[in-house]
Write a protein that holds these residues in place. Structure first.
Motif, PDB file in Angstrom:
ATOM      1  N   ALA B 435      65.023  98.233  -4.647  1.00  0.00           N
ATOM      2  CA  ALA B 435      66.206  98.648  -3.886  1.00  0.00           C
ATOM      3  C   ALA B 435      67.288  99.066  -4.856  1.00  0.00           C
ATOM      4  O   ALA B 435      67.553  98.382  -5.853  1.00  0.00           O
ATOM      5  N   LEU B 436      67.882 100.203  -4.574  1.00  0.00           N
ATOM      6  CA  LEU B 436      68.945 100.736  -5.423  1.00  0.00           C
ATOM      7  C   LEU B 436      70.155 101.039  -4.551  1.00  0.00           C
ATOM      8  O   LEU B 436      70.057 101.812  -3.585  1.00  0.00           O
ATOM      9  N   THR B 437      71.257 100.399  -4.883  1.00  0.00           N
ATOM     10  CA  THR B 437      72.504 100.669  -4.163  1.00  0.00           C
ATOM     11  C   THR B 437      73.438 101.397  -5.114  1.00  0.00           C
ATOM     12  O   THR B 437      73.636 100.971  -6.256  1.00  0.00           O
ATOM     13  N   TRP B 438      73.994 102.500  -4.649  1.00  0.00           N
ATOM     14  CA  TRP B 438      74.850 103.316  -5.502  1.00  0.00           C
ATOM     15  C   TRP B 438      76.129 103.658  -4.748  1.00  0.00           C
ATOM     16  O   TRP B 438      76.060 104.101  -3.590  1.00  0.00           O
ATOM     17  N   LEU B 439      77.244 103.421  -5.396  1.00  0.00           N
ATOM     18  CA  LEU B 439      78.542 103.769  -4.803  1.00  0.00           C
ATOM     19  C   LEU B 439      79.141 104.879  -5.658  1.00  0.00           C
ATOM     20  O   LEU B 439      79.974 104.613  -6.537  1.00  0.00           O
ATOM     21  N   PRO B 440      78.723 106.152  -5.463  1.00  0.00           N
ATOM     22  CA  PRO B 440      79.171 107.233  -6.344  1.00  0.00           C
ATOM     23  C   PRO B 440      80.650 107.550  -6.185  1.00  0.00           C
ATOM     24  O   PRO B 440      81.255 108.155  -7.063  1.00  0.00           O
ATOM     25  N   HIS B 441      81.202 107.147  -5.069  1.00  0.00           N
ATOM     26  CA  HIS B 441      82.610 107.435  -4.776  1.00  0.00           C
ATOM     27  C   HIS B 441      83.100 106.281  -3.913  1.00  0.00           C
ATOM     28  O   HIS B 441      82.316 105.688  -3.167  1.00  0.00           O
ATOM     29  N   PRO B 442      84.384 105.924  -4.011  1.00  0.00           N
ATOM     30  CA  PRO B 442      84.851 104.797  -3.186  1.00  0.00           C
ATOM     31  C   PRO B 442      84.570 104.976  -1.694  1.00  0.00           C
ATOM     32  O   PRO B 442      84.501 103.985  -0.951  1.00  0.00           O
ATOM     33  N   ALA B 443      84.371 106.212  -1.266  1.00  0.00           N
ATOM     34  CA  ALA B 443      84.160 106.444   0.171  1.00  0.00           C
ATOM     35  C   ALA B 443      82.689 106.651   0.513  1.00  0.00           C
ATOM     36  O   ALA B 443      82.362 106.972   1.653  1.00  0.00           O
ATOM     37  N   VAL B 444      81.823 106.519  -0.480  1.00  0.00           N
ATOM     38  CA  VAL B 444      80.400 106.799  -0.235  1.00  0.00           C
ATOM     39  C   VAL B 444      79.552 105.614  -0.698  1.00  0.00           C
ATOM     40  O   VAL B 444      79.748 105.094  -1.795  1.00  0.00           O
ATOM     41  N   SER B 445      78.642 105.185   0.158  1.00  0.00           N
ATOM     42  CA  SER B 445      77.715 104.113  -0.188  1.00  0.00           C
ATOM     43  C   SER B 445      76.303 104.591   0.129  1.00  0.00           C
ATOM     44  O   SER B 445      76.035 105.064   1.242  1.00  0.00           O
ATOM     45  N   LEU B 446      75.411 104.500  -0.834  1.00  0.00           N
ATOM     46  CA  LEU B 446      74.030 104.944  -0.636  1.00  0.00           C
ATOM     47  C   LEU B 446      73.072 103.811  -0.979  1.00  0.00           C
ATOM     48  O   LEU B 446      73.287 103.083  -1.945  1.00  0.00           O
ATOM     49  N   LEU B 447      72.029 103.682  -0.186  1.00  0.00           N
ATOM     50  CA  LEU B 447      71.008 102.667  -0.460  1.00  0.00           C
ATOM     51  C   LEU B 447      69.635 103.290  -0.276  1.00  0.00           C
ATOM     52  O   LEU B 447      69.374 103.975   0.721  1.00  0.00           O
ATOM     53  N   PHE B 448      68.789 103.066  -1.253  1.00  0.00           N
ATOM     54  CA  PHE B 448      67.381 103.435  -1.100  1.00  0.00           C
ATOM     55  C   PHE B 448      66.552 102.192  -1.373  1.00  0.00           C
ATOM     56  O   PHE B 448      66.776 101.499  -2.367  1.00  0.00           O
ATOM     57  N   SER B 449      65.643 101.883  -0.491  1.00  0.00           N
ATOM     58  CA  SER B 449      64.779 100.736  -0.763  1.00  0.00           C
ATOM     59  C   SER B 449      63.353 101.046  -0.328  1.00  0.00           C
ATOM     60  O   SER B 449      63.123 101.842   0.595  1.00  0.00           O
ATOM     61  N   ASN B 483      57.205 100.078   3.730  1.00  0.00           N
ATOM     62  CA  ASN B 483      58.487 100.246   4.419  1.00  0.00           C
ATOM     63  C   ASN B 483      59.446 100.931   3.456  1.00  0.00           C
ATOM     64  O   ASN B 483      59.627 100.459   2.335  1.00  0.00           O
ATOM     65  N   ALA B 484      60.062 102.006   3.924  1.00  0.00           N
ATOM     66  CA  ALA B 484      61.053 102.687   3.084  1.00  0.00           C
ATOM     67  C   ALA B 484      62.291 102.967   3.915  1.00  0.00           C
ATOM     68  O   ALA B 484      62.187 103.150   5.139  1.00  0.00           O
ATOM     69  N   ARG B 485      63.422 102.957   3.280  1.00  0.00           N
ATOM     70  CA  ARG B 485      64.622 103.311   4.036  1.00  0.00           C
ATOM     71  C   ARG B 485      65.676 103.927   3.124  1.00  0.00           C
ATOM     72  O   ARG B 485      65.735 103.619   1.926  1.00  0.00           O
ATOM     73  N   ILE B 486      66.441 104.832   3.739  1.00  0.00           N
ATOM     74  CA  ILE B 486      67.573 105.459   3.059  1.00  0.00           C
ATOM     75  C   ILE B 486      68.776 105.276   3.969  1.00  0.00           C
ATOM     76  O   ILE B 486      68.706 105.564   5.170  1.00  0.00           O
ATOM     77  N   ILE B 487      69.848 104.779   3.407  1.00  0.00           N
ATOM     78  CA  ILE B 487      71.051 104.541   4.209  1.00  0.00           C
ATOM     79  C   ILE B 487      72.242 105.142   3.479  1.00  0.00           C
ATOM     80  O   ILE B 487      72.409 104.943   2.274  1.00  0.00           O
ATOM     81  N   GLY B 488      73.018 105.890   4.193  1.00  0.00           N
ATOM     82  CA  GLY B 488      74.231 106.463   3.609  1.00  0.00           C
ATOM     83  C   GLY B 488      75.433 106.215   4.500  1.00  0.00           C
ATOM     84  O   GLY B 488      75.354 106.396   5.718  1.00  0.00           O
ATOM     85  N   THR B 489      76.526 105.774   3.908  1.00  0.00           N
ATOM     86  CA  THR B 489      77.767 105.593   4.655  1.00  0.00           C
ATOM     87  C   THR B 489      78.839 106.434   3.978  1.00  0.00           C
ATOM     88  O   THR B 489      79.014 106.367   2.758  1.00  0.00           O
ATOM     89  N   PHE B 490      79.515 107.257   4.758  1.00  0.00           N
ATOM     90  CA  PHE B 490      80.496 108.202   4.208  1.00  0.00           C
ATOM     91  C   PHE B 490      81.814 108.047   4.967  1.00  0.00           C
ATOM     92  O   PHE B 490      81.855 108.257   6.186  1.00  0.00           O
ATOM     93  N   GLN B 491      82.830 107.673   4.234  1.00  0.00           N
ATOM     94  CA  GLN B 491      84.150 107.614   4.855  1.00  0.00           C
ATOM     95  C   GLN B 491      84.796 108.977   4.619  1.00  0.00           C
ATOM     96  O   GLN B 491      85.411 109.237   3.578  1.00  0.00           O
TER      97      GLN B 491
END
Lengths: 313, 640
Positions: B435-449, B483-491
């Motif tokens: 699982a890799l969680t990356w916050l490239p920008h304060p308004a962006v959160s990405l997760l790949f697992s 099981n694979a998942r990609i999650i992105g949250t964008f403010q």
């Protein structure tokens, strides 16, 4: 003997030292903190209405709790501040800053120290379900009390079951996808709750199950398949329901891991397949959903027509 | 000692310094009232847990804090089959009371039966519930009361659990003779009215440096609907034609005791132990089970960042059956048939786990775990089960904050099982998680697992009646779980948040299947694949237009398919055995919510949900039915 002399649950000296705060600061009491700064009015109101608010009075007979119980001594934080200055700043729409950096840096403490902050009062006797916290999955994975309990969120510190779904899915994303599969427990609908089966505060049992086995958790609500039965499904009474069922969600009806008849044929020999001219039986009889005929698949007390426990009757 | 404590308090003059006055906190309340419009076409399973009728809806919440009383009440009514009540009362911290009612409706399945070969007299079908839809209301009540002594830390508590399941379900069962010469599959309605009651009384306290909790539990399961069905059977080689009972739901009763002990007296050491005894009796047949569990855990934290914990559990499960059971035709006093009952499987299970955690530097944590589980069975041979099964598992995990914006989680799990009891359990498995969680920008959160598990089994053991069944044949099974998942949250803006997720779940099995020919000889169909997968997409939009207006939109789309592919010709006609596992379905959920608040505490809310469940293969042999529904809720809110 009183709660005041009870032993905290994790009296680790190193973590305790992190919670002492500045040694050159003095305790000044909540009246000099919350009541003086209206920025905290809502927090003050919520806190005082909570269980811990009641503990701000010695009349409660409970350990005294106030802001500095968690944030540490506050004299340096309010040094130089006066009610007059706060009022004057407020009159021009300005919030008077305090030196909050002299308080304990709660957000950046290790998870164990964060939890200890709560556990030093909520020792096993005050909150007995914390017995297994330290060896539980959350503590071992460095999850503290903070992600789930926000004592400034309002007067009610008890987590409503309606809120548990969002709390758990913040970390357990893969479970959220399982609950979106066509057959699922109604967690997404807010009609059953993660905490119905799991004890987030720690448990002797795997996956933080509340009961001693997964099966014991299932039959708490599914008493119709609990047994014991005279004709049980082998020793599945001793094992887990998860041999056949996906407990969160599945693409198959009844939360089955795989659809019938393949599910059953994994372990069972398929019935006779050729047509019998004498009895009229055909292979079509035997390749249906197995539970169309073996309707009592979890167990039964009535023998089948042949006298065996085939779970057809 | 106690006297010293109170002397200390007196010397501090606490009472005087803390001339505390509880503040006047005005009660807060809100109510809402609305109407729920429902439009359904097709199967109600599209909203599996909704009562799909138009209804009035209402709700209220009240919080009052007249010290030392605290009162909280929350009530949500969606319709007569769906409501939730949460009532809490506390007197200081000394009396804590809670009642939680959770009632909801479940649209249960109705599987359509078909006569696969009308040219032959048996097997036939007997459909007695054409067009019937089924549903069950679950009414769950939880009640808890805790009373604390103000000085000596003694707590006494009572917990109650009361669950009623009331409604109608489909009962599918076998009639005719119930044996090979005359088989009739029946679909009929069954009344369900089951009640589960669990009551717990307990107390806990300090006893010196240990805390002790003791609880006694009573459980009852009562059946007031159709506890057992009766139907006419034709004659078989074993018994004459007659009316016989079938499909019983037995009433149960049981009790148990739990003792838990905990101590952390020595600081770095924390120890806990629990003992549990539980019994159950089946009131229909007299079958009994007793379970005794002893468990202990020990945790040692030699220094910050290092923790070792050990857990051990012993479980002794003892089942007892009556020697015989009797089948009788109530209309024929001579038709009484005793049958011997097989001895049930009892077992003793020992479980041990050792967990270690080490954090060498900030941002890097290693974890390791060893699991051991051994099951010893009594009477296992009668059921063609191994007398003993031993499982060993090793887990290694690492969590690393590679950068202030990047978090990496890795896990590897190896399991080994000697003499597994069921074919679905592997002898060896290798699994892992990345699982890799990356916050490239304060308004962006990405997760790949990504998680996978590769399981193998070299020696399948089939349960059946033939002599060929055993452990000697080198039958093979392989299982792949992914099981694979990609999650992105964008403010996007402070007021607009977008969330998107994609999950892929796959469960593939390849194994040898076995069936009998008419002579009872084993026919092996080698390497039969079973493939099952699901794609789950979700998109969520939260738009906080202003303090007054908030909008929320959510879409989830799930597409799943499954099938298995036997090659033995015996299994492919007249209806392929694979037809019943062949499935492709899609499930779309759309949710839109808008809430507008007026200045005077009034608010309006519009909530719309759309669901569409589609059997994409239109396979009559699967148990999926098309359904489409719209639910619109219009409500008004008033806050004080």
């Amino acid at each position: 003997q009183s709660l005041k002399s009870s032993e905290p649950i994790v009296p680790l000296a190193e973590y305790e030292r992190m919670l002492v705060g500045r040694l050159d600061a003095d305790y000044v009491g909540s009246k000099n903190c919350l009541a003086a700064c209206h920025y905290h009015d809502q927090i003050r109101l919520d806190f005082e209405a909570s269980t811990m608010g009641a503990q701000m009075s010695a009349d409660s007979g409970m350990p005294l709790v106030d802001c500095e119980s968690c944030h540490g001594p506050g004299s340096l934080a309010i040094e130089g501040l006066t009610p007059e200055k706060v009022a004057a700043d407020a009159a021009v729409g300005k919030q008077t800053p305090c030196r909050y950096e002299t308080l304990i840096d709660l957000k950046n403490l290790p998870a164990q120290a964060q939890s200890l902050l709560c556990l030093k009062c909520h020792s096993a006797n005050a909150t007995f379900n914390l017995h297994e916290w330290n060896a539980g999955a959350h503590a071992v994975a460095d999850v503290s009390c903070f992600p789930c309990h926000d004592i400034h969120a309002g007067p009610d510190l008890i987590v409503s079951p309606k809120e548990t779904k969002e709390m758990c899915f913040k970390c357990h994303k893969e479970k959220e996808a399982e609950f979106l599969l066509p057959s699922h427990h109604p967690v997404m609908e807010g009609k059953s709750f993660c905490t119905d089966c799991h004890q987030p505060h720690g448990s002797f049992h795997d996956s933080l199950m509340r009961e001693e086995t997964i099966r014991a958790s299932c039959v708490r609500c599914h008493g119709e398949v609990e047994g014991p039965y005279v004709y049980a499904h082998a020793d599945l009474m001793n094992e887990d329901c998860t041999i056949c069922h996906a407990n969160h969600g599945s693409v198959n009806n009844n939360l089955l891991k795989l659809s019938q008849p393949y599910l059953c044929l994994q372990c069972h020999v398929g019935h006779r397949t050729s047509a019998n001219p004498v009895t009229g039986e055909t292979k079509g009889a035997f390749y249906t959903r197995c539970t169309d005929c073996h309707s009592q698949i979890h167990g039964t007390d009535i023998p089948s027509a042949s006298g065996r426990g085939n779970m057809t009757q | 000692g106690e006297a010293d404590d109170w002397d200390l308090l007196d010397s501090l003059d606490i009472e005087e310094d803390y001339a505390y006055e509880f503040p006047e906190i005005p009660p807060a309340a809100h109510i809402h009232l609305g109407y729920r419009f429902v439009d359904l076409e097709g199967a109600a399973r599209v909203f599996q847990y909704e009562y799909l009728e138009d209804s009035l809806m209402a709700g209220a919440e009240l919080r009052m804090f007249p010290f030392p009383h605290r009162f909280f009440f929350d009530f949500d009514l969606a319709n007569k089959e769906d409501y939730l009540t949460d009532l809490r009362y506390a007197y200081g911290d000394l009396v804590l009371l809670r009642w939680l009612n959770n009632t909801y409706y479940h649209n249960t399945k109705h599987v359509r039966l078909h006569d696969y070969n009308p040219m032959t007299p048996a097997p036939g079908v007997d459909i007695r519930d054409t067009g019937r839809e089924y549903g069950v209301t679950a009414r769950q009540n939880k009640f808890s009361l805790m009373v604390k002594s103000p000085r000596f830390p003694l707590h006494v508590y009572f917990d109650g659990f009361h669950l009623v399941k009331d409604g109608n379900i489909q009962q599918r069962n076998l009639l005719g003779s119930g044996y090979y010469n005359n088989l009739q599959r029946v679909s009929q309605e069954r009344k369900l009215d089951n009640t589960t009651r669990i009551f717990t009384v307990g107390a806990n306290s300090h006893l010196g440096f240990v805390e002790v909790d003791f609880a006694h539990v009573e459980k009852r399961f009562d059946v007031d609907g159709n506890p057992v069905l009766e139907d006419a059977y034709t004659a078989s080689g074993y018994r004459p034609a007659g009316i016989y009972k079938h499909s019983s739901i037995p009433e149960l009763e049981g009790s148990g005791n739990t003792l838990r002990i905990h101590t952390s007296y020595s600081g770095k050491w924390v120890a806990a132990a629990s003992f549990l005894q539980n019994d159950r009796e089946n009131n229909f047949s007299g079958a009994q089970s007793d379970v005794m569990i002893g468990a202990g855990s020990l945790m040692w934290s030699p220094k910050p960042g290092m923790t070792l914990s050990l857990r051990y559990t012993h479980r002794d499960l003892d089942h007892e059956n009556p020697a015989h059971v009797t089948v009788a035709d109530p209309g024929d006093s001579a038709a009484v048939f005793p049958y011997p009952a097989k001895k049930p499987v009892s077992s003793k299970t020992d479980t041990l786990s050792l967990t270690g955690k080490y954090r060498p530097i900030k941002g890097l944590t290693f974890r390791a775990k060893y699991d051991y589980r051994k099951v010893d069975r009594t009477n296992g041979g009668i059921w063609k089960l191994p007398e003993s099964t031993t499982r060993n598992g090793f887990t290694l995990a690492a969590d690393s904050r590679l950068h202030s914006t990047v978090l990496l989680n890795l896990k590897y799990v190896y399991k080994n099982v000697d003499d597994p009891a069921y074919n679905s359990e592997p002898e060896h498995s290798n699994g892992g998680r990345f699982a890799l969680t990356w916050l490239p920008h304060p308004a962006v959160s990405l997760l790949f697992s990504y998680e996978l598990d590769r399981q193998e089994r070299d020696n399948l053991n089939f349960a059946g009646s033939g002599e060929y069944v055993g452990n000697d044949l080198p039958w093979y099974r392989e299982t792949d779980l992914d099981n694979a998942r990609i999650i992105g949250t964008f403010q996007v803006t402070p007021k607009l948040t977008l969330t998107g997720t994609y999950s892929y779940l796959q469960y593939d099995v390849v194994q040898d299947l076995v069936h009998e020919n008419l002579a009872g000889d084993a026919q092996v169909d080698p390497d039969v694949p079973m493939e099952q997968n699901a794609h789950v997409f979700t998109v969520g939009i939260s738009y906080h237009l202003s303090d007054a207006l908030q909008l929320l939109g959510e879409i989830s789309y799930t597409r799943s398919e499954a099938g298995f592919f036997p090659s033995s010709e015996d299994l492919l006609a007249p209806v392929s055995v694979a037809s019943f596992s062949q499935m492709e379905q899609s499930y779309l959920l759309f949710h839109l919510n808008g809430h507008y608040s007026f200045n005077n505490g009034l608010g309006m809310e519009l909530d719309y949900r759309y669901g569409d469940l589609e059997d994409r293969l239109d396979n009559i042999h699967d148990d999926i039915e098309d359904g489409e529904a719209h639910i619109v809720i219009l409500s008004a809110t008033k806050k004080w």
